[in-house]
Design a protein around this motif. Structure first.
Motif, PDB file in Angstrom:
ATOM      1  N   MET A   1      23.096  54.413 -17.079  1.00 50.05           N
ATOM      2  CA  MET A   1      22.500  53.905 -18.284  1.00 50.05           C
ATOM      3  C   MET A   1      21.921  55.149 -18.948  1.00 50.05           C
ATOM      4  O   MET A   1      21.615  56.119 -18.283  1.00 50.05           O
TER       5      MET A   1
ATOM      6  N   MET B   1      19.226  56.099 -19.994  1.00 55.34           N
ATOM      7  CA  MET B   1      17.956  56.631 -19.541  1.00 55.34           C
ATOM      8  C   MET B   1      18.054  57.396 -18.224  1.00 55.34           C
ATOM      9  O   MET B   1      17.195  58.198 -17.906  1.00 55.34           O
TER      10      MET B   1
ATOM     11  N   PHE C   1       8.998  53.641 -21.324  1.00 53.32           N
ATOM     12  CA  PHE C   1      10.202  54.019 -20.585  1.00 53.32           C
ATOM     13  C   PHE C   1      10.988  52.763 -20.196  1.00 53.32           C
ATOM     14  O   PHE C   1      12.203  52.703 -20.318  1.00 53.32           O
TER      15      PHE C   1
ATOM     16  N   GLU D   1      12.938  51.168 -23.054  1.00 56.11           N
ATOM     17  CA  GLU D   1      14.228  51.839 -23.285  1.00 56.11           C
ATOM     18  C   GLU D   1      15.238  51.445 -22.194  1.00 56.11           C
ATOM     19  O   GLU D   1      16.402  51.143 -22.470  1.00 56.11           O
ATOM     20  N   TYR D   2      14.760  51.405 -20.968  1.00 56.46           N
ATOM     21  CA  TYR D   2      15.606  51.065 -19.811  1.00 56.46           C
ATOM     22  C   TYR D   2      16.197  49.664 -19.976  1.00 56.46           C
ATOM     23  O   TYR D   2      17.359  49.419 -19.678  1.00 56.46           O
TER      24      TYR D   2
ATOM     25  N   TYR E   1      19.562  48.641 -21.561  1.00 57.44           N
ATOM     26  CA  TYR E   1      20.835  48.815 -20.861  1.00 57.44           C
ATOM     27  C   TYR E   1      20.992  47.836 -19.710  1.00 57.44           C
ATOM     28  O   TYR E   1      21.914  47.953 -18.917  1.00 57.44           O
ATOM     29  N   MET E   2      20.067  46.875 -19.654  1.00 64.23           N
ATOM     30  CA  MET E   2      20.149  45.852 -18.616  1.00 64.23           C
ATOM     31  C   MET E   2      20.708  44.575 -19.223  1.00 64.23           C
ATOM     32  O   MET E   2      20.518  44.309 -20.399  1.00 64.23           O
TER      33      MET E   2
END
Lengths: 154, 223
Positions: free
Chosen positions: A47, A49, B136, B139-140, B143-144
């Motif tokens: 991903m 990050m 953080f 942002e993470y 993508y989940m």
């Protein structure tokens, strides 16, 4: 006298068998004889990050001598390290860098989730499923092996 | 122009005619039986997921309320586990800088979301609040897959929640270019729709085993 002749015949026979066996072995080498064979190489899709991505693969040692994976180089990340996850004290899973991953002769090393793995740190780009990355595995003894790892979500 | 199929067959001697008829009958019977079995199999398969029989091998022997999770989400909103009553919840403690154990577990949980018709909620509770700040995690989360809620807090708050859940973790200076690592227990916990802690899954448990437990909860709710 008869014993002497018998001995000579026996020695000759042994020499003949030895040479014949040597010839037949040389004539039919197995495809992976004397080499490291790497299969099932895959990298977990990153991903954006993530600063670290794991790569997994299986190394079969056909070289006839014990060896070890000592380093990995790739253009896909700033750094590639060898790591091992171990179940440590009180059930905790702990990950630590290792200097090498043993690949015994006639055996194999399996890099899989929850165990040994290659860790790519600071990938140069996002690794999307379907892409692939190139790695070069360096061994203590055997010649380096170039590997293509498929990027997969899981 | 087509060639008649039987044209190349030799004339049948009358002595063998009975034998051929018998063979034909046997073949027809076999084909009929096979087809019936196949169709029956298809019908059974189509009748929906079968409810797993017997207790889950991962279930706690006693049902008890899940411990509270006094943390904040990615938007810095106070989280309350009670807000998720009415649906199953899977809880995982990990950290985002974890490249091996946590992504492997998250991969299985993503597979649960694909397999389970009820789509449980998933809580990703960080045990690395120093790096996993709300910003953080926000942002993470992009993508989940849908269904995840990441949670964080102060070091003290995270430790309190982990202790209540029986989760252990410790910071480890590994010398890796990835920075420090977190050693941690890697179980996934199942909370039922009533907020009770029902099961826990050790690292490496495959998605179908978790989905089977979700189906057990559904069957329990229906009965």
């Amino acid at each position: 006298m008869i014993a002497h002749r018998l001995t000579r015949t026996f020695v000759g026979l042994v020499m003949f068998i030895t040479v014949a066996a040597g010839c037949s072995a040389a004539a039919t080498p197995s495809p992976s004889a004397g080499t490291m064979t790497v299969s099932d190489a895959w990298a977990r899709a990153s991903m954006t990050m993530e600063r670290a991505v794991a790569v997994y693969l299986v190394i079969k040692n056909g070289t006839g001598s014990d060896d070890a994976l000592v380093s990995v180089s790739t253009t896909a990340a700033a750094t590639a390290e060898l790591h091992e996850t171990v179940a440590g004290d009180s059930g905790m899973m702990q990950m630590q860098p290792v200097d090498s991953i043993p690949v015994p002769k006639g055996g194999s090393a399996t890099l899989a989730p929850g165990g040994f793995h290659i860790m790519l740190i600071n990938p140069t780009s996002t690794l999307d499923p379907g892409a692939s990355i190139e790695l070069t595995l360096t061994f203590e003894h055997a010649a380096p092996v170039k590997v293509t790892a498929q990027v997969k979500a899981n | 122009m087509s060639v008649p199929i039987g044209s190349r067959a030799a004339p049948t001697p009358s002595l063998l005619a009975g034998h051929r008829t018998f063979l034909l009958a046997m073949t027809l019977a076999a084909v009929t039986l096979f087809t019936a079995a196949f169709v029956k199999g298809l019908l059974l398969t189509d009748s929906g997921p079968s409810t797993p029989t017997g207790p889950s091998p991962f279930a706690y022997p006693e049902v008890r309320p899940a411990p509270a999770i006094g943390l904040i989400d990615q938007d810095e909103q106070a989280f309350d586990l009670a807000s998720l009553r009415g649906q199953a919840v899977l809880v995982f403690f990990g950290y985002t800088h974890c490249p091996d154990v946590c992504p492997a577990t998250i991969g299985q949980l993503n597979h649960v979301l694909e397999l389970s018709p009820t789509r449980p909620r998933i809580l990703f509770v960080t045990i690395d609040p120093e790096r996993d700040t709300p910003a953080f995690l926000r942002e993470y989360l992009k993508y989940m897959p849908a269904g995840y809620t990441p949670l964080t807090g102060t070091a003290t708050q995270v430790r309190t929640v982990a202790d209540a859940w029986g989760v252990r973790y410790a910071r480890v200076e590994t010398g890796s270019a990835n920075g420090y690592a977190m050693a941690h227990t890697a179980d996934v916990y199942l909370v039922d729709a009533q907020g009770n802690l029902r099961a826990h899954y050790p690292f490496g448990t495959q998605a179908p085993a978790i989905v089977a437990d979700l189906e057990r909860l559904d069957a329990e709710a229906r009965s």
